[in-house]
Design an enzyme around this catalytic site. Structure first.
Site, PDB file in Angstrom:
ATOM      1  N   HIS B 139      58.305 -33.987 -24.624  1.00 29.93           N
ATOM      2  CA  HIS B 139      57.474 -35.137 -24.982  1.00 29.93           C
ATOM      3  C   HIS B 139      56.390 -34.630 -25.937  1.00 29.93           C
ATOM      4  O   HIS B 139      55.997 -33.462 -25.863  1.00 29.93           O
ATOM      5  CB  HIS B 139      56.844 -35.660 -23.684  1.00 29.93           C
ATOM      6  CG  HIS B 139      56.090 -36.942 -23.803  1.00 29.93           C
ATOM      7  ND1 HIS B 139      54.813 -37.013 -24.309  1.00 29.93           N
ATOM      8  CD2 HIS B 139      56.414 -38.206 -23.443  1.00 29.93           C
ATOM      9  CE1 HIS B 139      54.390 -38.262 -24.254  1.00 29.93           C
ATOM     10  NE2 HIS B 139      55.347 -39.012 -23.735  1.00 29.93           N
ATOM     11  N   ASP B 216      55.975 -29.495 -17.164  1.00 26.65           N
ATOM     12  CA  ASP B 216      55.553 -30.881 -17.347  1.00 26.65           C
ATOM     13  C   ASP B 216      56.345 -31.705 -16.330  1.00 26.65           C
ATOM     14  O   ASP B 216      57.541 -31.929 -16.500  1.00 26.65           O
ATOM     15  CB  ASP B 216      55.851 -31.296 -18.792  1.00 26.65           C
ATOM     16  CG  ASP B 216      55.718 -32.796 -19.013  1.00 26.65           C
ATOM     17  OD1 ASP B 216      55.512 -33.545 -18.031  1.00 26.65           O
ATOM     18  OD2 ASP B 216      55.846 -33.228 -20.176  1.00 26.65           O
ATOM     19  N   GLN B 219      57.893 -36.719 -15.362  1.00 27.81           N
ATOM     20  CA  GLN B 219      59.083 -37.492 -14.992  1.00 27.81           C
ATOM     21  C   GLN B 219      59.699 -37.016 -13.683  1.00 27.81           C
ATOM     22  O   GLN B 219      60.368 -37.773 -12.987  1.00 27.81           O
ATOM     23  CB  GLN B 219      60.141 -37.403 -16.106  1.00 27.81           C
ATOM     24  CG  GLN B 219      59.720 -38.017 -17.420  1.00 27.81           C
ATOM     25  CD  GLN B 219      59.443 -39.505 -17.309  1.00 27.81           C
ATOM     26  OE1 GLN B 219      59.994 -40.194 -16.453  1.00 27.81           O
ATOM     27  NE2 GLN B 219      58.572 -40.017 -18.167  1.00 27.81           N
ATOM     28  N   LYS B 242      53.074 -42.714 -12.986  1.00 22.78           N
ATOM     29  CA  LYS B 242      54.541 -42.681 -12.934  1.00 22.78           C
ATOM     30  C   LYS B 242      55.033 -42.476 -11.497  1.00 22.78           C
ATOM     31  O   LYS B 242      56.218 -42.581 -11.210  1.00 22.78           O
ATOM     32  CB  LYS B 242      55.074 -41.557 -13.830  1.00 22.78           C
ATOM     33  CG  LYS B 242      54.792 -41.805 -15.314  1.00 22.78           C
ATOM     34  CD  LYS B 242      55.592 -40.886 -16.179  1.00 22.78           C
ATOM     35  CE  LYS B 242      54.999 -40.664 -17.549  1.00 22.78           C
ATOM     36  NZ  LYS B 242      55.149 -41.800 -18.468  1.00 22.78           N
ATOM     37  N   CYS B 380      58.190 -41.018 -27.608  1.00 13.82           N
ATOM     38  CA  CYS B 380      57.250 -39.901 -27.802  1.00 13.82           C
ATOM     39  C   CYS B 380      57.983 -38.571 -27.819  1.00 13.82           C
ATOM     40  O   CYS B 380      57.474 -37.552 -27.348  1.00 13.82           O
ATOM     41  CB  CYS B 380      56.149 -39.894 -26.749  1.00 13.82           C
ATOM     42  SG  CYS B 380      55.081 -41.309 -26.848  1.00 13.82           S
TER      43      CYS B 380
END
Lengths: 150, 424
Positions: B139, B216, B219, B242, B380
C-alpha cells in the site's frame, strides 16, 4: 429509464467503444495531459489552431466509459469552432454535468453533448466527464503542465 | 469445499464452522440500510469495516459517563477514563500476544505507525548507502514513508518482486538481503491482491542479517490470528477502523528494546517526565510515543471491538471467510470476460478483478445502483496496478457478516454491467 440507463446512453457507449479522433495529431500547435488520480484515467489532448479556430483536434489515453466518450465527443463538437466558442461550450457543458441551470448569457447549444445530462445524478463521475475538457482548456491556455482532477 | 451442497444452498448456517451469519448480522445496525431502494451489500471491508452496536454503544457510553482527560487528573472521571483507555491497551496486548503493554503504542492508524518507525527508527539507525526492503504489493502507506526516509538519509529502497499470481518471490527476496540491508517492511496481507505473505519466513531471513522487520497488519488483523511473539516481528502496525472499531485510532507494536532505543516521534504533553528550558526528560514506554491528548474514545472503542471479535472467535471467522471467498472466487471467475487479479494460493477476503473492455469505475457505478458497495481504482497501490498492466481494478472485500446471497447479488450485478455495455 433507470439512473444507470440515463448515464450509459447508447451514444456514450458508442463513443467509448469507437472513440473518434483517437490519435496523436501531427503538427499540433497545442497539447496537454490530464490525469484523474481517483480512477487512473489519463488523457492527452492535441489541437491545431489557425487564426483562433480549432482546425483539428484529437486525443489519446485510457479511461472509463464516461471520460473516453466525453473526450471523443468533445473532439467532434469542437472541430471548426473558434476559441471563444470552445470555451463557451465547455462552460455550458460544465453547467450541464454539475446540474446547474444553463441560463448564462454566453449559453451555446450543446447538441449531442446533452446526452451527458445524466452525469449530474452521479457527482463522483463529474470529474470523469470533464477531464478531457479541463485538459483542453490547459492546452489552449498554454499551461503546459499536467492537469489533475485532484 | 467440503460443505454439503444442501446446507450451503441455505446460505445461513455453515455446519462446518457453526457460524451463524444471520445472527452476527444483527449486531451491525448499518447492514439494515437501503441503498437506491435496495438492501446494502457491503463489500468494501478492506477500505473500512462496519461497526457492531457494542462498539457504537461503548463510545457513546464513554462520552456520557466517563469522558475526561487521561494520565493527569486526580479526580474520579480522569481515573475512570485512564482505566478505560489502559484496559483497551491491555486487550490489544493480549490480542497480539505481545509480552508487555508498554510495547503497545496508540497511534492514529497503520499509516502513522509506519511513519513513526520510518522516522524514529530510520533517522538514527539508517544511513547513506543503507538499503530498505519493501515488496511490490505494498500500500502507498508502506512505500512513501520509506521513500521520504531514503531522501532524508540517502538510503536506497529495494523492492521484492511478485509473480503473476501476486505471490512474493521469496528467492528474489533472499538475493536482496545483504550487509547494507537495514530494514524490511512488508504487508502481512495485501489490500489490493489478498495475498497472505509468508511473513514468518521473511522475518527469519531478515533476522539472519540482523535486520528488523515491520509488518503492515492493516488488512491481516481483521481476518487472521496474529501472534507477534510467534512471528518474532520487530514492529506490527494496524488500524482500528478495519477491525470493526472506530476511525482515527490504531496500534503500533514494537519490541521494547527497539522502542527504548528510539527517540520520540512527536513532542508535547504526556510524552515527558520533566521539562525545563535546558533539558526535557522523556516519559517511559509507551507514553514516550504518545504526545498530546490521544483519541481516548477511539482507544476504548477499539478495546470493545477486540472483545467483540474475541467473542465470535477469529478462528471461526477465518474458516467462514475462507469458505465464502472460495464461493465468491468460483462464482466471479465463471463470468465470461472477468479476470481475477491476485490468485495467490494463500489468500484472504479480497477479490480483485477486471472486466474485459469495461473500466472498473463503470463497474463500480453500475454495482452501486444495485446496492453493492465495492472499491474501484488503484487501491492506494499504484505499483501493483502497473505490475498487472491495468489502470484500476474492481475489488470486493469480505467480512464475516457477508453472505453467499450477497455474493450472488454481486455476481448478478457484474452480469448487469456486461449487459449495459453489450447494448451497442
Amino acid at each position: 429509464m433507470s439512473d444507470v440507463g440515463q448515464l450509459y446512453q447508447e451514444v456514450i457507449l458508442d463513443h467509448y467503444k469507437r472513440p473518434r479522433n483517437f490519435r496523436k495529431l501531427d503538427g499540433a500547435s497545442r497539447n496537454a495531459e490530464g490525469y484523474n488520480p481517483l480512477c487512473g484515467d489519463k488523457v492527452t489532448v492535441y489541437a491545431k489552431l489557425e487564426d483562433g479556430v480549432v482546425r483539428d483536434i484529437s486525443f489519446q489515453g485510457s479511461g472509463c466509459a464516461i471520460s473516453t466518450a466525453s473526450a471523443s465527443m468533445m473532439t467532434t463538437s469542437l472541430k471548426g469552432r473558434t476559441l471563444a466558442e470552445a470555451e463557451a461550450l465547455f462552460a455550458s457543458f460544465h453547467r450541464l454535468v454539475t446540474g446547474q441551470p444553463d441560463t448564462a448569457p454566453g449559453r451555446v447549444e450543446l447538441g449531442k453533448l446533452a446526452v451527458f445530462s445524466g452525469i449530474s445524478e452521479f457527482p463522483i463521475r463529474v470529474k470523469c466527464a470533464t477531464l478531457a475538457w479541463h485538459t483542453l482548456h490547459a492546452a489552449l491556455e498554454r499551461k503546459g503542465q499536467t492537469v489533475s482532477t485532484e | 469445499m467440503t460443505t454439503s451442497s444442501t446446507l450451503t444452498e441455505k446460505g445461513r448456517r455453515d455446519c462446518l464452522t457453526g457460524f451463524d451469519v444471520e445472527k452476527v448480522r444483527e449486531d451491525f445496525p448499518i447492514l439494515k440500510v437501503k441503498v437506491h431502494g435496495k438492501p446494502l451489500v457491503y463489500l468494501d471491508n478492506a477500505a473500512t469495516a462496519q461497526k457492531p452496536q457494542v462498539v457504537i454503544d461503548t463510545i457513546s457510553t464513554y462520552y456520557m459517563v466517563e469522558n475526561s482527560n487521561i494520565h493527569r487528573g486526580i479526580h474520579f472521571l480522569s481515573l475512570q477514563a485512564t482505566r478505560a483507555y489502559e484496559d483497551a491497551r491491555d486487550k490489544i496486548k493480549h490480542f497480539l500476544n505481545a509480552s508487555h503493554t508498554r510495547e503497545i503504542i496508540f497511534v492514529r492508524g497503520t499509516t502513522e505507525g509506519i511513519n513513526l518507525v520510518a522516522q524514529s527508527y530510520g533517522r538514527p539507525f539508517i544511513k547513506e548507502g543503507d538499503e530498505i526492503v519493501i515488496s511490490a504489493m505494498e500500500h502507498h502507506s508502506n512505500i512513501v514513508p520509506w521513500q521520504m526516509l531514503c531522501e532524508q538519509v540517502g538510503a536506497k529502497l529495494r523492492v521484492i518482486p511478485i509473480d503473476d499470481d501476486g505471490e512474493l518471490l521469496i528467492d528474489e527476496y533472499g538475493k536482496l538481503l545483504n550487509q547494507r540491508t537495514k530494514f524490511v517492511s512488508v504487508a502481512h496481507l495485501s489490500n489490493a491482491l489478498g495475498t497472505i505473505s509468508p511473513v514468518k519466513q521473511i522475518i527469519e531471513m531478515a533476522h539472519r542479517f540482523g535486520v528488523p522487520v515491520l509488518l503492515d497488519g492493516a488488512q491481516a488483523t481483521p481476518h487472521l490470528k496474529v501472534d507477534v511473539q510467534d512471528l518474532d516481528c520487530d514492529f506490527y502496525a494496524f488500524s482500528g477502523h478495519k477491525l470493526f472499531g472506530p476511525t482515527g485510532v490504531g496500534v503500533l507494536y514494537g519490541k521494547a528494546d527497539l522502542l527504548e532505543a528510539m527517540p520520540p516521534y512527536h513532542g508535547g504533553g504526556d510524552m515527558i517526565s520533566s521539562v525545563t528550558f535546558e533539558k526535557t526528560l522523556y516519559n517511559v514506554l509507551p507514553y514516550k510515543f504518545e504526545a498530546g491528548t490521544p483519541n481516548i474514545a477511539g482507544g476504548v472503542g477499539l478495546g470493545a471491538a477486540i472483545d467483540y471479535l474475541n467473542g465470535i472467535g477469529l478462528e471461526a471467522v477465518a474458516t467462514y471467510e475462507h469458505e465464502l471467498l472460495s464461493y465468491a472466487t468460483e462464482a466471479v471467475s465463471q463470468i465470461p470476460g472477468v479476470r481475477l487479479i491476485g490468485t495467490a494460493k494463500q489468500k484472504a477476503c479480497v477479490l480483485s478483478f477486471v472486466v474485459d473492455d469495461i473500466h472498473a469505475h463503470d463497474v463500480g457505478t453500475i454495482l452501486d445502483e444495485e446496492g453493492v458497495a465495492i472499491r474501484t481504482g488503484h487501491h492506494c497501490a499504484m505499483p501493483v496496478m502497473q505490475r498487472f498492466g491495468v489502470p484500476a481494478t474492481a475489488r470486493a472485500s469480505l467480512a464475516f457478516y457477508n453472505t453467499r446471497k450477497e455474493i450472488d447479488t454481486l455476481v448478478a450485478g457484474i452480469r448487469k454491467v456486461k449487459e449495459v455495455f453489450a447494448d451497442v
